[in-house]
Design a protein around this motif. Structure first.
Motif, PDB file in Angstrom:
ATOM      1  N   LEU A 284       0.815  -1.206   0.000  1.00 11.59           N
ATOM      2  CA  LEU A 284       0.000   0.000   0.000  1.00 11.59           C
ATOM      3  C   LEU A 284       0.853   1.262   0.000  1.00 11.59           C
ATOM      4  O   LEU A 284       0.492   2.264  -0.621  1.00 11.59           O
ATOM      5  CB  LEU A 284      -0.949  -0.018   1.201  1.00 11.59           C
ATOM      6  N   ARG A 285       1.989   1.220   0.655  1.00 11.06           N
ATOM      7  CA  ARG A 285       2.897   2.375   0.621  1.00 11.06           C
ATOM      8  C   ARG A 285       3.439   2.579  -0.791  1.00 11.06           C
ATOM      9  O   ARG A 285       3.546   3.709  -1.278  1.00 11.06           O
ATOM     10  CB  ARG A 285       4.045   2.164   1.610  1.00 11.06           C
ATOM     11  N   ALA A 286       3.778   1.475  -1.461  1.00 16.22           N
ATOM     12  CA  ALA A 286       4.267   1.578  -2.841  1.00 16.22           C
ATOM     13  C   ALA A 286       3.147   2.063  -3.762  1.00 16.22           C
ATOM     14  O   ALA A 286       3.390   2.802  -4.721  1.00 16.22           O
ATOM     15  CB  ALA A 286       4.810   0.230  -3.316  1.00 16.22           C
ATOM     16  N   TRP A 287       1.920   1.659  -3.488  1.00 20.13           N
ATOM     17  CA  TRP A 287       0.768   2.116  -4.275  1.00 20.13           C
ATOM     18  C   TRP A 287       0.567   3.619  -4.104  1.00 20.13           C
ATOM     19  O   TRP A 287       0.301   4.336  -5.067  1.00 20.13           O
ATOM     20  CB  TRP A 287      -0.468   1.337  -3.829  1.00 20.13           C
ATOM     21  N   GLU A 288       0.730   4.117  -2.873  1.00 20.20           N
ATOM     22  CA  GLU A 288       0.650   5.566  -2.631  1.00 20.20           C
ATOM     23  C   GLU A 288       1.723   6.285  -3.449  1.00 20.20           C
ATOM     24  O   GLU A 288       1.485   7.337  -4.048  1.00 20.20           O
ATOM     25  CB  GLU A 288       0.851   5.854  -1.141  1.00 20.20           C
ATOM     26  N   SER A 289       2.923   5.710  -3.479  1.00 19.40           N
ATOM     27  CA  SER A 289       4.023   6.306  -4.235  1.00 19.40           C
ATOM     28  C   SER A 289       3.722   6.312  -5.725  1.00 19.40           C
ATOM     29  O   SER A 289       4.013   7.283  -6.436  1.00 19.40           O
ATOM     30  CB  SER A 289       5.325   5.546  -3.948  1.00 19.40           C
ATOM     31  N   TRP A 290       3.132   5.228  -6.232  1.00 21.42           N
ATOM     32  CA  TRP A 290       2.779   5.148  -7.651  1.00 21.42           C
ATOM     33  C   TRP A 290       1.770   6.238  -8.019  1.00 21.42           C
ATOM     34  O   TRP A 290       1.881   6.876  -9.066  1.00 21.42           O
ATOM     35  CB  TRP A 290       2.188   3.773  -7.963  1.00 21.42           C
ATOM     36  N   GLN A 291       0.777   6.440  -7.172  1.00 24.43           N
ATOM     37  CA  GLN A 291      -0.228   7.464  -7.439  1.00 24.43           C
ATOM     38  C   GLN A 291       0.392   8.861  -7.490  1.00 24.43           C
ATOM     39  O   GLN A 291       0.038   9.683  -8.338  1.00 24.43           O
ATOM     40  CB  GLN A 291      -1.309   7.429  -6.357  1.00 24.43           C
ATOM     41  N   THR A 292       1.349   9.099  -6.592  1.00 22.16           N
ATOM     42  CA  THR A 292       2.026  10.395  -6.578  1.00 22.16           C
ATOM     43  C   THR A 292       2.849  10.587  -7.840  1.00 22.16           C
ATOM     44  O   THR A 292       2.919  11.691  -8.401  1.00 22.16           O
ATOM     45  CB  THR A 292       2.950  10.503  -5.349  1.00 22.16           C
ATOM     46  N   SER A 293       3.472   9.507  -8.322  1.00 19.66           N
ATOM     47  CA  SER A 293       4.334   9.574  -9.501  1.00 19.66           C
ATOM     48  C   SER A 293       3.545   9.556 -10.807  1.00 19.66           C
ATOM     49  O   SER A 293       4.079   9.920 -11.859  1.00 19.66           O
ATOM     50  CB  SER A 293       5.325   8.396  -9.503  1.00 19.66           C
ATOM     51  N   ASN A 294       2.278   9.110 -10.753  1.00 16.73           N
ATOM     52  CA  ASN A 294       1.469   8.982 -11.973  1.00 16.73           C
ATOM     53  C   ASN A 294       0.099   9.642 -11.813  1.00 16.73           C
ATOM     54  O   ASN A 294      -0.942   8.971 -11.964  1.00 16.73           O
ATOM     55  CB  ASN A 294       1.288   7.502 -12.330  1.00 16.73           C
ATOM     56  N   PRO A 295       0.067  10.936 -11.494  1.00 18.88           N
ATOM     57  CA  PRO A 295      -1.244  11.579 -11.275  1.00 18.88           C
ATOM     58  C   PRO A 295      -2.145  11.540 -12.500  1.00 18.88           C
ATOM     59  O   PRO A 295      -3.370  11.488 -12.369  1.00 18.88           O
ATOM     60  CB  PRO A 295      -0.862  13.030 -10.914  1.00 18.88           C
ATOM     61  N   GLY A 296      -1.555  11.537 -13.700  1.00 17.74           N
ATOM     62  CA  GLY A 296      -2.360  11.517 -14.911  1.00 17.74           C
ATOM     63  C   GLY A 296      -3.041  10.190 -15.172  1.00 17.74           C
ATOM     64  O   GLY A 296      -3.964  10.106 -15.989  1.00 17.74           O
ATOM     65  N   ARG A 297      -2.586   9.132 -14.497  1.00 12.01           N
ATOM     66  CA  ARG A 297      -3.173   7.803 -14.705  1.00 12.01           C
ATOM     67  C   ARG A 297      -4.362   7.544 -13.790  1.00 12.01           C
ATOM     68  O   ARG A 297      -5.051   6.547 -13.942  1.00 12.01           O
ATOM     69  CB  ARG A 297      -2.113   6.711 -14.440  1.00 12.01           C
ATOM     70  N   MET A 298      -4.579   8.438 -12.829  1.00 13.24           N
ATOM     71  CA  MET A 298      -5.677   8.253 -11.895  1.00 13.24           C
ATOM     72  C   MET A 298      -6.967   8.768 -12.524  1.00 13.24           C
ATOM     73  O   MET A 298      -7.112   9.956 -12.805  1.00 13.24           O
ATOM     74  CB  MET A 298      -5.408   8.990 -10.578  1.00 13.24           C
ATOM     75  N   VAL A 299      -7.890   7.865 -12.804  1.00 14.05           N
ATOM     76  CA  VAL A 299      -9.155   8.227 -13.437  1.00 14.05           C
ATOM     77  C   VAL A 299     -10.211   8.434 -12.358  1.00 14.05           C
ATOM     78  O   VAL A 299     -10.487   7.540 -11.557  1.00 14.05           O
ATOM     79  CB  VAL A 299      -9.627   7.122 -14.404  1.00 14.05           C
ATOM     80  N   HIS A 300     -10.763   9.618 -12.329  1.00 12.16           N
ATOM     81  CA  HIS A 300     -11.779   9.932 -11.327  1.00 12.16           C
ATOM     82  C   HIS A 300     -13.145   9.995 -12.016  1.00 12.16           C
ATOM     83  O   HIS A 300     -13.381  10.814 -12.895  1.00 12.16           O
ATOM     84  CB  HIS A 300     -11.463  11.269 -10.666  1.00 12.16           C
ATOM     85  N   ILE A 301     -14.038   9.123 -11.630  1.00 11.66           N
ATOM     86  CA  ILE A 301     -15.380   9.118 -12.188  1.00 11.66           C
ATOM     87  C   ILE A 301     -16.375   9.346 -11.057  1.00 11.66           C
ATOM     88  O   ILE A 301     -16.095   9.047  -9.895  1.00 11.66           O
ATOM     89  CB  ILE A 301     -15.698   7.787 -12.890  1.00 11.66           C
ATOM     90  N   HIS A 302     -17.535   9.904 -11.427  1.00 14.09           N
ATOM     91  CA  HIS A 302     -18.547  10.114 -10.396  1.00 14.09           C
ATOM     92  C   HIS A 302     -19.408   8.863 -10.276  1.00 14.09           C
ATOM     93  O   HIS A 302     -19.853   8.290 -11.262  1.00 14.09           O
ATOM     94  CB  HIS A 302     -19.431  11.308 -10.722  1.00 14.09           C
ATOM     95  N   CYS A 303     -19.612   8.449  -9.053  1.00 17.04           N
ATOM     96  CA  CYS A 303     -20.455   7.283  -8.775  1.00 17.04           C
ATOM     97  C   CYS A 303     -21.364   7.659  -7.614  1.00 17.04           C
ATOM     98  O   CYS A 303     -20.878   8.039  -6.536  1.00 17.04           O
ATOM     99  CB  CYS A 303     -19.596   6.066  -8.429  1.00 17.04           C
ATOM    100  N   ASP A 304     -22.667   7.561  -7.825  1.00 13.15           N
ATOM    101  CA  ASP A 304     -23.613   7.931  -6.780  1.00 13.15           C
ATOM    102  C   ASP A 304     -23.550   6.976  -5.582  1.00 13.15           C
ATOM    103  O   ASP A 304     -23.893   7.362  -4.465  1.00 13.15           O
ATOM    104  CB  ASP A 304     -25.040   7.938  -7.336  1.00 13.15           C
ATOM    105  N   VAL A 305     -23.103   5.742  -5.826  1.00  9.90           N
ATOM    106  CA  VAL A 305     -23.076   4.744  -4.758  1.00  9.90           C
ATOM    107  C   VAL A 305     -21.949   5.014  -3.770  1.00  9.90           C
ATOM    108  O   VAL A 305     -22.136   4.957  -2.550  1.00  9.90           O
ATOM    109  CB  VAL A 305     -22.948   3.327  -5.352  1.00  9.90           C
ATOM    110  N   CYS A 306     -20.738   5.318  -4.281  1.00 13.17           N
ATOM    111  CA  CYS A 306     -19.573   5.520  -3.402  1.00 13.17           C
ATOM    112  C   CYS A 306     -19.090   6.966  -3.386  1.00 13.17           C
ATOM    113  O   CYS A 306     -18.110   7.283  -2.704  1.00 13.17           O
ATOM    114  CB  CYS A 306     -18.427   4.601  -3.814  1.00 13.17           C
ATOM    115  N   GLY A 307     -19.759   7.844  -4.149  1.00 17.60           N
ATOM    116  CA  GLY A 307     -19.345   9.235  -4.199  1.00 17.60           C
ATOM    117  C   GLY A 307     -18.112   9.482  -5.042  1.00 17.60           C
ATOM    118  O   GLY A 307     -17.506  10.551  -4.960  1.00 17.60           O
TER     119      GLY A 307
END
Length: 207
Positions: free
Chosen positions: A67-90
């Motif tokens: 999970l720490r490495a996953w946090e690091s990956w997200q920081t290094s790849n902000p453009g790869r994080m896809v944010h979609i709207h979902c009414d169920v989970c917000g």
């Protein structure tokens, strides 16, 4: 969402790097790690393995290391994080959950993928089904986020029970305009922490 074959391959690679015997795929230990990390996408796995392989020794808490490495990956790849709207989970992609340990009575925090916007090779539990199993699930859009919910509900997983609000400053950032406290974990604050502080916070999030 991580494919099961990808997960087991990742575990074998991690143990091979440190020349350690690989636990059985069906062992309680491996399955507990799977439950903590299965929301991580397949594409981050090579990066995660490389990050852990750079350590001097085998991490004692494999789930936390992933999970720490996953946090690091997200920081290094902000453009790869896809944010979609979902009414169920917000739009989070998962539910913030707490489960009480039957032996210790203490609550442990974990994330459960949202069945409405996540794909998996097995059925994902809905918020209602999780609650029927005795899981405490934070309502979507809860003011202050998971740390505030943990504190308000006196669960003690992210915020020690009975601790005054001012003692949790490392989790807090000021809310604009009202002078209140927003108790959600701030990614920018995480990046600014020392390695030791960041390890504690990430561990608390996914314990």
């Amino acid at each position: 969402m991580m494919n099961g074959d990808t997960f087991f391959g990742m575990m074998r690679n991690i143990y091979a790097v440190f020349n350690k015997p690989v636990p059985s795929d069906s062992s309680p230990f491996v399955m507990s790690v799977w439950e903590r990390v299965n929301h991580v996408p397949d594409e981050a796995v090579p990066y995660i393995v490389n990050q852990i392989a750079d350590e001097e020794r085998m991490p004692q808490n494999v789930g936390r290391a992933i999970l720490r490495a996953w946090e690091s990956w997200q920081t290094s790849n902000p453009g790869r994080m896809v944010h979609i709207h979902c009414d169920v989970c917000g739009g989070d992609g998962f539910f913030w959950c707490w489960k009480q340990d039957e032996k210790t009575g203490k609550y442990q925090h974990f994330l459960s993928p949202c069945p409405a916007c996540r794909k998996a090779d097995y059925p994902l539990p809905s918020m209602r089904e999780l609650r029927e199993r005795g899981v405490v699930v934070m309502p979507v859009g809860y003011a202050g986020g998971p740390v505030q919910f943990d504190r308000d509900s006196e669960l003690g997983a992210l915020w020690p029970v009975g601790t005054p609000e001012g003692c949790g400053k490392r989790f807090l950032s000021a809310t604009e305009g009202e002078g209140k406290r927003d108790m959600r974990l701030d990614p920018l604050r995480l990046r600014a922490m020392s390695e030791a502080e960041r390890a504690d916070v990430v561990g608390a999030r996914y314990a």
